[in-house]
Every structure is written in C-alpha cells, then in structure tokens.
Design an enzyme around this catalytic site. Structure first.
Site, PDB file in Angstrom:
ATOM      1  N   LYS A   1       1.953  -3.935   6.473  1.00  0.00           N
ATOM      2  CA  LYS A   1       2.389  -3.880   5.064  1.00  0.00           C
ATOM      3  C   LYS A   1       3.883  -3.629   4.992  1.00  0.00           C
ATOM      4  O   LYS A   1       4.607  -4.256   4.216  1.00  0.00           O
ATOM      5  CB  LYS A   1       1.626  -2.774   4.314  1.00  0.00           C
ATOM      6  CG  LYS A   1       0.138  -3.049   4.152  1.00  0.00           C
ATOM      7  CD  LYS A   1      -0.104  -4.286   3.306  1.00  0.00           C
ATOM      8  CE  LYS A   1      -1.575  -4.607   3.163  1.00  0.00           C
ATOM      9  NZ  LYS A   1      -1.837  -5.917   2.550  1.00  0.00           N
TER      10      LYS A   1
ATOM     11  N   SER B   1       0.844  -1.198   0.000  1.00  0.00           N
ATOM     12  CA  SER B   1       0.000   0.000   0.000  1.00  0.00           C
ATOM     13  C   SER B   1       0.874   1.241   0.000  1.00  0.00           C
ATOM     14  O   SER B   1       1.972   1.240   0.577  1.00  0.00           O
ATOM     15  CB  SER B   1      -0.869  -0.031   1.258  1.00  0.00           C
ATOM     16  OG  SER B   1      -1.427   1.235   1.489  1.00  0.00           O
TER      17      SER B   1
ATOM     18  N   TYR C   1      -2.163  -1.483  10.782  1.00  0.00           N
ATOM     19  CA  TYR C   1      -2.392  -1.997   9.419  1.00  0.00           C
ATOM     20  C   TYR C   1      -1.213  -1.641   8.514  1.00  0.00           C
ATOM     21  O   TYR C   1      -0.634  -2.494   7.847  1.00  0.00           O
ATOM     22  CB  TYR C   1      -3.701  -1.429   8.835  1.00  0.00           C
ATOM     23  CG  TYR C   1      -3.793  -1.629   7.338  1.00  0.00           C
ATOM     24  CD1 TYR C   1      -4.039  -2.886   6.799  1.00  0.00           C
ATOM     25  CD2 TYR C   1      -3.587  -0.562   6.454  1.00  0.00           C
ATOM     26  CE1 TYR C   1      -4.082  -3.075   5.423  1.00  0.00           C
ATOM     27  CE2 TYR C   1      -3.633  -0.742   5.086  1.00  0.00           C
ATOM     28  CZ  TYR C   1      -3.882  -1.997   4.574  1.00  0.00           C
ATOM     29  OH  TYR C   1      -3.909  -2.187   3.216  1.00  0.00           O
TER      30      TYR C   1
HETATM   31  P1  NAD Z   1     -10.971  -7.375   0.726  1.00  0.00           P
HETATM   32  O1  NAD Z   1     -11.203  -7.423   2.195  1.00  0.00           O
HETATM   33  O2  NAD Z   1     -12.109  -7.139  -0.167  1.00  0.00           O
HETATM   34  O3  NAD Z   1     -10.228  -8.706   0.250  1.00  0.00           O
HETATM   35  C1  NAD Z   1      -9.394  -9.452   1.102  1.00  0.00           C
HETATM   36  C2  NAD Z   1      -9.860 -10.902   1.021  1.00  0.00           C
HETATM   37  O4  NAD Z   1      -9.012 -11.712   1.831  1.00  0.00           O
HETATM   38  C3  NAD Z   1     -11.293 -11.097   1.526  1.00  0.00           C
HETATM   39  O5  NAD Z   1     -12.001 -11.831   0.543  1.00  0.00           O
HETATM   40  C4  NAD Z   1     -11.134 -11.881   2.820  1.00  0.00           C
HETATM   41  O6  NAD Z   1     -12.230 -12.735   3.050  1.00  0.00           O
HETATM   42  C5  NAD Z   1      -9.838 -12.607   2.584  1.00  0.00           C
HETATM   43  N1  NAD Z   1      -9.068 -12.925   3.802  1.00  0.00           N
HETATM   44  C6  NAD Z   1      -8.802 -12.104   4.841  1.00  0.00           C
HETATM   45  N2  NAD Z   1      -8.047 -12.760   5.747  1.00  0.00           N
HETATM   46  C7  NAD Z   1      -7.831 -14.012   5.260  1.00  0.00           C
HETATM   47  C8  NAD Z   1      -7.131 -15.150   5.744  1.00  0.00           C
HETATM   48  N3  NAD Z   1      -6.482 -15.127   6.911  1.00  0.00           N
HETATM   49  N4  NAD Z   1      -7.123 -16.277   4.988  1.00  0.00           N
HETATM   50  C9  NAD Z   1      -7.778 -16.305   3.793  1.00  0.00           C
HETATM   51  N5  NAD Z   1      -8.464 -15.255   3.291  1.00  0.00           N
HETATM   52  C10 NAD Z   1      -8.481 -14.119   4.023  1.00  0.00           C
HETATM   53  O7  NAD Z   1      -9.817  -6.276   0.468  1.00  0.00           O
HETATM   54  P2  NAD Z   1      -9.300  -5.643  -0.897  1.00  0.00           P
HETATM   55  O8  NAD Z   1      -9.679  -4.213  -0.908  1.00  0.00           O
HETATM   56  O9  NAD Z   1      -9.631  -6.515  -2.041  1.00  0.00           O
HETATM   57  O10 NAD Z   1      -7.730  -5.689  -0.597  1.00  0.00           O
HETATM   58  C11 NAD Z   1      -6.915  -6.762  -1.038  1.00  0.00           C
HETATM   59  C12 NAD Z   1      -5.503  -6.535  -0.531  1.00  0.00           C
HETATM   60  O11 NAD Z   1      -5.025  -5.273  -0.997  1.00  0.00           O
HETATM   61  C13 NAD Z   1      -5.378  -6.488   0.993  1.00  0.00           C
HETATM   62  O12 NAD Z   1      -4.177  -7.123   1.367  1.00  0.00           O
HETATM   63  C14 NAD Z   1      -5.319  -5.016   1.295  1.00  0.00           C
HETATM   64  O13 NAD Z   1      -4.629  -4.746   2.482  1.00  0.00           O
HETATM   65  C15 NAD Z   1      -4.556  -4.500   0.088  1.00  0.00           C
HETATM   66  N6  NAD Z   1      -4.799  -3.069  -0.180  1.00  0.00           N
HETATM   67  C16 NAD Z   1      -6.085  -2.621  -0.335  1.00  0.00           C
HETATM   68  C17 NAD Z   1      -6.322  -1.273  -0.544  1.00  0.00           C
HETATM   69  C18 NAD Z   1      -7.731  -0.752  -0.668  1.00  0.00           C
HETATM   70  O14 NAD Z   1      -7.926   0.469  -0.510  1.00  0.00           O
HETATM   71  N7  NAD Z   1      -8.727  -1.566  -0.986  1.00  0.00           N
HETATM   72  C19 NAD Z   1      -5.249  -0.363  -0.618  1.00  0.00           C
HETATM   73  C20 NAD Z   1      -3.945  -0.858  -0.490  1.00  0.00           C
HETATM   74  C21 NAD Z   1      -3.739  -2.226  -0.269  1.00  0.00           C
HETATM   75  N1  UFG Z   2     -12.601  11.153   3.443  1.00  0.00           N
HETATM   76  C1  UFG Z   2     -13.627  12.004   3.783  1.00  0.00           C
HETATM   77  N2  UFG Z   2     -14.770  11.451   4.291  1.00  0.00           N
HETATM   78  C2  UFG Z   2     -14.940  10.110   4.444  1.00  0.00           C
HETATM   79  C3  UFG Z   2     -13.878   9.245   4.082  1.00  0.00           C
HETATM   80  C4  UFG Z   2     -12.712   9.804   3.593  1.00  0.00           C
HETATM   81  O1  UFG Z   2     -13.503  13.223   3.653  1.00  0.00           O
HETATM   82  O2  UFG Z   2     -16.004   9.684   4.910  1.00  0.00           O
HETATM   83  C5  UFG Z   2     -11.363  11.724   2.849  1.00  0.00           C
HETATM   84  C6  UFG Z   2     -10.098  11.443   3.634  1.00  0.00           C
HETATM   85  O3  UFG Z   2      -9.889  12.423   4.630  1.00  0.00           O
HETATM   86  C7  UFG Z   2      -9.047  11.449   2.529  1.00  0.00           C
HETATM   87  C8  UFG Z   2      -9.798  10.929   1.308  1.00  0.00           C
HETATM   88  O4  UFG Z   2     -11.175  11.121   1.597  1.00  0.00           O
HETATM   89  O5  UFG Z   2      -8.650  12.774   2.260  1.00  0.00           O
HETATM   90  C9  UFG Z   2      -9.562   9.451   1.027  1.00  0.00           C
HETATM   91  O6  UFG Z   2      -9.820   8.697   2.214  1.00  0.00           O
HETATM   92  P1  UFG Z   2      -9.926   7.094   2.192  1.00  0.00           P
HETATM   93  O7  UFG Z   2     -10.264   6.655   3.576  1.00  0.00           O
HETATM   94  O8  UFG Z   2     -10.826   6.667   1.088  1.00  0.00           O
HETATM   95  O9  UFG Z   2      -8.465   6.641   1.772  1.00  0.00           O
HETATM   96  P2  UFG Z   2      -7.063   6.916   2.468  1.00  0.00           P
HETATM   97  O10 UFG Z   2      -6.199   7.588   1.470  1.00  0.00           O
HETATM   98  O11 UFG Z   2      -7.195   7.544   3.787  1.00  0.00           O
HETATM   99  O12 UFG Z   2      -6.598   5.435   2.790  1.00  0.00           O
HETATM  100  C10 UFG Z   2      -6.404   4.504   1.743  1.00  0.00           C
HETATM  101  C11 UFG Z   2      -6.675   3.075   2.209  1.00  0.00           C
HETATM  102  C12 UFG Z   2      -5.673   2.645   3.219  1.00  0.00           C
HETATM  103  C13 UFG Z   2      -4.305   2.881   2.727  1.00  0.00           C
HETATM  104  C14 UFG Z   2      -4.140   4.336   2.316  1.00  0.00           C
HETATM  105  C15 UFG Z   2      -2.809   4.627   1.722  1.00  0.00           C
HETATM  106  O13 UFG Z   2      -7.945   2.981   2.778  1.00  0.00           O
HETATM  107  O14 UFG Z   2      -5.813   1.260   3.425  1.00  0.00           O
HETATM  108  O15 UFG Z   2      -5.114   4.627   1.303  1.00  0.00           O
HETATM  109  O16 UFG Z   2      -2.625   3.834   0.597  1.00  0.00           O
HETATM  110  F1  UFG Z   2      -3.429   2.599   3.700  1.00  0.00           F
END
Ligand code: NAD
Ligand code: UFG
Length: 338
Positions: free
Chosen positions: A153, A124, A149
């Site tokens: 990572k 991330s 979290y």
């Molecule tokens: P998500 O929660 O939709 O997908 C994660 C999946 O992993 C889920 O289907 C969950 O059931 C499964 N899971 C969780 N723990 C598990 C375990 N111990 N064993 C087997 N399965 C398990 O999340 P996502 O948004 O698709 O994110 C996928 C990956 O990308 C994650 O590692 C997340 O940290 C990373 N990531 C997501 C974002 C974001 O904003 N969505 C940003 C940066 C990184």
């Molecule tokens: N925000 C609002 N109102 C809300 C939610 C978010 O104003 O209800 C704003 C936040 O302050 C930020 C922007 O919208 O300025 C984006 O916020 P998000 O929560 O959607 O995303 P972030 O950038 O805070 O976090 C995301 C992922 C994290 C990851 C991070 C850095 O959720 O998992 O990007 O990659 F760690």
C-alpha cells in the site's frame, strides 16, 4: 462516461458499485474472482435494479485490460483489486508484490495509453505504521510498515504520487481506510472471508452463529481504557459513499490527494463485542489470549479533511455496523453459497 471498478465483486467493491449506481454513475466492473463470487454481482444488480458490463479479468493481464478500455469509454478507475491478508503476505510476499504493486503498474500503464488518467485508490491506515499518535492526520509520516501487505500500500501510494509528478494530467485520490465492517442493510451482500477470519468483526459474527466456539481477544493489557485494542470501525456503506465523493473530486481536479476515511472515533475489542451482543441479542463467548504480533494499541482517524474537501462524513453508528453484520451473517450463514 463510465467508471471502471476493479475488484468490484469484493466486500468494499460490491457496496461501492451500489452507491455509484445510486449516485447516477455508469459503471464497468472487473474482477478475477480470486476472493469473490459471481453471486455478489448478481445481487448488486438486483439491489440497484441496473445492469452493467462485467469482465472476468486480472489486473496483471495487459491485453485483457486493453480490451476493456477499447470497448468502454472509461473516465476514471476506482481500484480495489488486490490481496489483503496481512499474515498471508508475510508467507507469500512475492504474490503480494506481484498482484498489488505489479498489477497497479500494469493498470496505470494501460490507463495512460487509453488516455484515462484518473484513479481512486484503496490505501489503508496501515501506512501510518506503529509510532504515529492517533488521531492520525494525512500529513503524518508514512512508510514505517511492518508487513509486505502494508508495504504494497505504501509503495503504490508513492508510485501514484510519482505518476502525478511525471504527468500533471493525472488525478489520483489515495483513500486511507480505517477498519471497514458492517454490510448492506438489505442483508444481501456483505463480507465473506475464506477460511478462518483474520479480522475481528467476521470472527465475532462466526462465533455468534456457532461456527467457532469462542473469540480470542488478543491482549487486554494495552494502554487503552479497558486494555483491549482500539480501532476506528467504519460502516462499509459509509465507506462506499466516500468513494462517490472521491470520484466527483477526481473528475474535477488533478494531482495526488490523500484522505482518511474513518469516523474519528475509537472502539475497543470488548466494546465491539458487548455492542454486538446487546443489539443482536446473541452471545459472543471470548477468552483473553496473548497479544497478536504487530498489533498496536490504538488507531483512529482524524476525518476532518474528507469532511472539509469531499463534503463527506460517516453517518452510521457502531450499533448499525453490528446490526447489519448480523443480518448478513444470519441470513447467509454460508456466505454467497446458495
Ligand atoms: P476483497 O478481497 O473482498 O476484494 C478485493 C477484490 O479484488 C476481490 O473481489 C478479488 O477477487 C479481486 N482481485 C484480487 N486480485 C485481483 C487481480 N489481480 N485482478 C482482478 N481482481 C482481483 O477485499 P476488500 O475488503 O473489498 O478490499 C478492497 C481493497 O481495499 C483492497 O485493495 C484492500 O487491500 C483495501 N483495504 C481493505 C481493508 C479491509 O479491512 N477490508 C482495509 C484497508 C484497505
Ligand atoms: N482482534 C482480536 N481477535 C481477533 C481479531 C482481532 O482481539 O480474532 C483485535 C486486534 O488485536 C485489534 C482489533 O481486534 O485490536 C482489530 O483487528 P483486525 O484484525 O480486525 O484489524 P486491524 O486493525 O488489525 O487491521 C486492519 C486491516 C488491515 C489494515 C489495518 C490498518 O485488517 O488490512 O486494519 O488499516 F492494514
């Protein structure tokens, strides 16, 4: 030859399954359904017209993992499985370290035992911390993270780099995602958060559909053009295609390599709200509230390394992201509940 996709039923995982199948890869999917529905996988099968093995398994279950590697010839693992809620990680740090860090260590151990030493890992942009300036480059220092979290990572990145040093046969691609939003353009799969959404786009779409009365805009006094936070929103389908290129790369190289997956373009909270309203013809009422602790003003990628090395860049616009999110939300007001 098959690619194991852990967390393949989740938001990014389900979209990646579709793109991997479209690119001609065979896949095997693992998920423990902690944050996912079996319906997502049914829809992946329906959209791709392909079937593939699925295992309901936890990445911390060594015996379960061994069975998957014994029953399938796995060449590489795309590793999405993990917990991802920043706020929850502050309340439940041990669960986050156990699931994300412990689970990844167990997975790597079983992979090595099975002779499969190629991994594409979901990292991330959060690993860049609070003080690096945007655009963020892969060479910038990492580790100054502010919550458990983000720390998982960072720690996993370091563990995987150490694994590559210890054994040069390993190939690890660390993908630092910026802000994934949007949904498949069919409207059949998308993001399905449990409870009150933490992230901006799911919150906007739940306000638009009437589930929540208004959006709280967390601060309008940042040092940005309109005072609201700026992020690099990336369409989940572009992100999924990035995993296809990263897999191609991992199969041909060894060592650890880091790539940003972003657009290189920043969008403010209010710009995203206005674009959503305009392209979808819906209202998103909002109120400005105090800043959310831990948020930074601006975060966007320098995406050039992925373009140069993986021959990948994003194609979809913020308008596409808003349109596709709304199609998914309005066609599935209750997510995957049928
Ligand atoms: P998500 O929660 O939709 O997908 C994660 C999946 O992993 C889920 O289907 C969950 O059931 C499964 N899971 C969780 N723990 C598990 C375990 N111990 N064993 C087997 N399965 C398990 O999340 P996502 O948004 O698709 O994110 C996928 C990956 O990308 C994650 O590692 C997340 O940290 C990373 N990531 C997501 C974002 C974001 O904003 N969505 C940003 C940066 C990184
Ligand atoms: N925000 C609002 N109102 C809300 C939610 C978010 O104003 O209800 C704003 C936040 O302050 C930020 C922007 O919208 O300025 C984006 O916020 P998000 O929560 O959607 O995303 P972030 O950038 O805070 O976090 C995301 C992922 C994290 C990851 C991070 C850095 O959720 O998992 O990007 O990659 F760690």
């Amino acid at each position: 030859m098959a690619i194991l996709i852990t967390g393949g039923c989740g938001f990014i995982g389900s979209h990646t399954c579709i793109e991997m199948l479209a690119a001609g890869y065979d896949i095997v999917v693992l998920d423990n359904y902690y944050n996912a529905s079996p319906i997502a996988l049914q829809r992946v099968k329906e959209l791709s017209g392909r079937d593939f093995p699925f295992y309901e398994c936890d990445i911390r279950d060594e015996a379960g993992l061994r069975k998957i590697f014994a029953e399938n010839k796995i060449d590489a693992v795309i590793h999405f499985a993990g917990l991802k809620a920043v706020g929850e990680s502050v309340q439940k740090p041990l669960e986050y370290y156990d699931n994300n860090v412990g689970g990844t260590v167990t997975l790597c151990r079983v992979m090595a035992e099975a002779g499969c030493k190629r991994m594409i890992f979901s990292s991330s942009a959060t690993v860049y911390g609070m003080s690096n300036p945007s655009p963020l480059l892969e060479t910038y220092h990492t580790g100054e993270v502010t919550n458990p979290y983000g720390r998982t990572k960072y720690i996993i990145e370091e563990i995987l780099k150490d694994v590559c040093v210890s054994d040069p046969a390993w190939s690890v691609v660390l993908l630092r995602y910026f802000n994934p939003i949007g949904a498949h353009e069919s409207g059949r799969i998308g993001e399905n958060p449990n409870g009150i959404p933490n992230n901006l786009m799911p919150y906007i779409s739940q306000v638009a559909i009437g589930k929540r009365p208004f959006l709280s805009v967390f601060g309008d006094d940042y040092d940005t053009p309109d005072g609201t936070g700026v992020r690099d929103y990336i369409h989940v389908v572009d992100l999924a295609k990035g995993h296809v290129r990263a897999t191609d790369f991992a199969l041909k190289n060894t060592g650890a390599e880091v790539f940003n997956l972003g657009t290189g373009k920043g969008t403010s909270v209010l710009e995203l709200v206005k674009t959503f309203e305009r392209v979808n013809g819906v209202a998103v009422p909002y109120k400005v509230t105090p800043r959310r602790p831990g948020d930074i003003a601006t975060c966007y990628s320098d995406p050039h390394k992925a373009e140069a090395v993986l021959q990948w860049k994003t194609e979809k616009t913020v308008e596409d992201m808003c349109r596709d999110t709304w199609r998914w939300q309005s066609q599935n007001p209750n997510g995957f509940e049928e």
